[in-house]
Motif scaffolding. Structure first.
Motif, PDB file in Angstrom:
ATOM      1  N   VAL A  55       0.931  -1.209   0.034  1.00  0.00           N
ATOM      2  CA  VAL A  55      -0.031  -0.167   0.025  1.00  0.00           C
ATOM      3  C   VAL A  55       0.707   1.374   0.075  1.00  0.00           C
ATOM      4  N   TRP A  56       0.523   2.225  -0.740  1.00  0.00           N
ATOM      5  CA  TRP A  56       1.148   3.409  -0.909  1.00  0.00           C
ATOM      6  C   TRP A  56       0.127   4.754  -0.958  1.00  0.00           C
ATOM      7  N   ASN A  57       0.225   5.761  -0.235  1.00  0.00           N
ATOM      8  CA  ASN A  57      -0.448   6.940  -0.364  1.00  0.00           C
ATOM      9  C   ASN A  57       0.479   7.716  -1.234  1.00  0.00           C
ATOM     10  N   VAL A  58      -0.091   8.230  -2.187  1.00  0.00           N
ATOM     11  CA  VAL A  58       0.732   9.233  -3.064  1.00  0.00           C
ATOM     12  C   VAL A  58       0.101  10.450  -3.415  1.00  0.00           C
ATOM     13  N   ARG A  59       0.557  11.619  -3.160  1.00  0.00           N
ATOM     14  CA  ARG A  59      -0.028  12.937  -3.411  1.00  0.00           C
ATOM     15  C   ARG A  59      -0.286  12.911  -4.706  1.00  0.00           C
ATOM     16  N   ASP A  60      -1.540  13.712  -5.183  1.00  0.00           N
ATOM     17  CA  ASP A  60      -1.846  14.107  -6.566  1.00  0.00           C
ATOM     18  C   ASP A  60      -1.234  15.417  -6.653  1.00  0.00           C
ATOM     19  N   GLU A  61      -0.275  15.707  -7.710  1.00  0.00           N
ATOM     20  CA  GLU A  61       0.251  16.790  -8.000  1.00  0.00           C
ATOM     21  C   GLU A  61      -0.238  17.237  -9.233  1.00  0.00           C
TER      22      GLU A  61
ATOM     23  N   THR B 293      -4.849  27.981  -1.379  1.00  0.00           N
ATOM     24  CA  THR B 293      -4.458  27.556  -0.128  1.00  0.00           C
ATOM     25  C   THR B 293      -4.505  28.832   0.933  1.00  0.00           C
ATOM     26  N   THR B 294      -4.549  29.694   0.110  1.00  0.00           N
ATOM     27  CA  THR B 294      -4.341  31.243   1.091  1.00  0.00           C
ATOM     28  C   THR B 294      -5.616  31.551   1.868  1.00  0.00           C
ATOM     29  N   GLY B 295      -5.294  31.675   3.256  1.00  0.00           N
ATOM     30  CA  GLY B 295      -6.377  32.028   3.977  1.00  0.00           C
ATOM     31  C   GLY B 295      -7.136  31.087   4.665  1.00  0.00           C
ATOM     32  N   ARG B 296      -6.917  29.854   4.130  1.00  0.00           N
ATOM     33  CA  ARG B 296      -7.596  28.721   4.561  1.00  0.00           C
ATOM     34  C   ARG B 296      -6.836  27.905   5.965  1.00  0.00           C
ATOM     35  N   PRO B 297      -7.897  27.740   6.852  1.00  0.00           N
ATOM     36  CA  PRO B 297      -7.022  27.069   8.440  1.00  0.00           C
ATOM     37  C   PRO B 297      -6.711  25.829   7.735  1.00  0.00           C
ATOM     38  N   THR B 298      -7.318  24.924   7.091  1.00  0.00           N
ATOM     39  CA  THR B 298      -6.867  23.602   6.702  1.00  0.00           C
ATOM     40  C   THR B 298      -6.453  23.378   5.341  1.00  0.00           C
ATOM     41  N   VAL B 299      -5.655  22.551   4.952  1.00  0.00           N
ATOM     42  CA  VAL B 299      -4.992  22.365   3.574  1.00  0.00           C
ATOM     43  C   VAL B 299      -5.673  20.908   3.159  1.00  0.00           C
ATOM     44  N   PRO B 300      -6.358  20.752   2.056  1.00  0.00           N
ATOM     45  CA  PRO B 300      -6.910  19.730   1.360  1.00  0.00           C
ATOM     46  C   PRO B 300      -5.788  19.163   0.415  1.00  0.00           C
ATOM     47  N   VAL B 301      -5.397  18.047   0.952  1.00  0.00           N
ATOM     48  CA  VAL B 301      -4.233  17.237   0.251  1.00  0.00           C
ATOM     49  C   VAL B 301      -4.872  15.997  -0.516  1.00  0.00           C
ATOM     50  N   GLU B 302      -4.801  15.979  -1.669  1.00  0.00           N
ATOM     51  CA  GLU B 302      -5.574  14.991  -2.702  1.00  0.00           C
ATOM     52  C   GLU B 302      -4.594  13.808  -2.772  1.00  0.00           C
TER      53      GLU B 302
END
Length: 243
Positions: free
Chosen positions: A132-138, A223-232
């Motif tokens: 299993v691998w989690n890979v960021r969507d870039e 991402t600016t101004g967001r308290p959280t970061v949505p990482v796909e």
């Protein structure tokens, strides 16, 4: 880098690893073990990110992790899970005792020939070997910029769609799961800091990288101004059955 060298690397960043690394969709463990399992060994378990998912799909999960600091964090989070010192080439379980052996974010540290032979030793016939691998969507501009910032010569480059697996395992099944991990900025920065190729950088270079990532979050419109970061993420999963 060998599994033994890995054991000496991540312990220094155990807190960042636990805080910043994402977990895994429950569907991943469900796909590997659709009918459940009696005993599953999660090898290279780290702080137990995938182990947490497995406990809902097996009667017993044993975590195998070579680093003492990582095992300690795992035992704090999962006190009912046995956590053992071991590696992918030396799993501290008897012959044919496991219904499943998994490596999440860990197989690329293992010798694929020795590791496959050791997995086969531990598995019963018909048992499941899962990678299993989690890979960021870039694909989005901000995440592509993040990837460019993080890439280093020490970064592991591998084909997550076609990992190398030794005998006796043949061609396996393959699935992907796409999902979004929302995390606050502190956790996101720890995700970056917990990467092996970031840990080994001199402190001044690590600080410069994290400062650059912080500027990216502050400046990019997504991402600016967001308290959280949505990482796909895309989670790549491979299933092999022991003959």
């Amino acid at each position: 880098m060998t599994f033994e060298q890995h054991a000496q690397l991540f312990g220094a960043a155990a807190d960042a690893y636990e805080h910043g690394r994402p977990g895994y969709p429950s569907a991943v463990a469900g796909w590997l073990f659709p009918g459940g399992a009696r005993l599953v060994a999660d090898v290279g378990a780290g702080t137990g990110k995938f182990t947490r998912t497995l406990v809902d799909h097996a009667e017993e999960v044993v975590a195998v992790e070579p680093d003492a600091a990582m095992r300690s964090r795992l035992q704090t989070a999962l006190p009912d899970v046995r956590a053992l010192d071991g590696t992918g080439e030396s799993i501290p379980l008897g012959d044919g005792v496991a219904d499943g052996v998994t490596f999440a974010q860990a197989w690329h540290w293992v010798d694929p020939v020795r590791g496959a032979a050791e997995v086969a030793r531990v598995l019963r016939p018909g048992g499941v070997f899962g990678l299993v691998w989690n890979v960021r969507d870039e694909t989005k501009p901000w995440s592509a910029r993040l990837g460019a910032l993080m890439k280093q010569p020490e970064s592991r480059v591998m084909d997550y769609g076609a990992p190398v697996v030794g005998a006796p395992f043949g061609e396996g099944e393959y699935e992907q799961f796409s999902w979004v991990h929302e995390q606050d900025r502190s956790a996101f920065l720890d995700m970056v800091a917990s990467r092996s190729y970031v840990i080994v950088r001199p402190e001044s270079e690590r600080t410069a990288l994290l400062d650059a990532v912080q500027r990216l979050l502050d400046e990019d419109p997504e991402t600016t101004g967001r308290p959280t970061v949505p990482v796909e993420y895309t989670t790549y999963v491979h299933k092999y059955v022991r003959p």
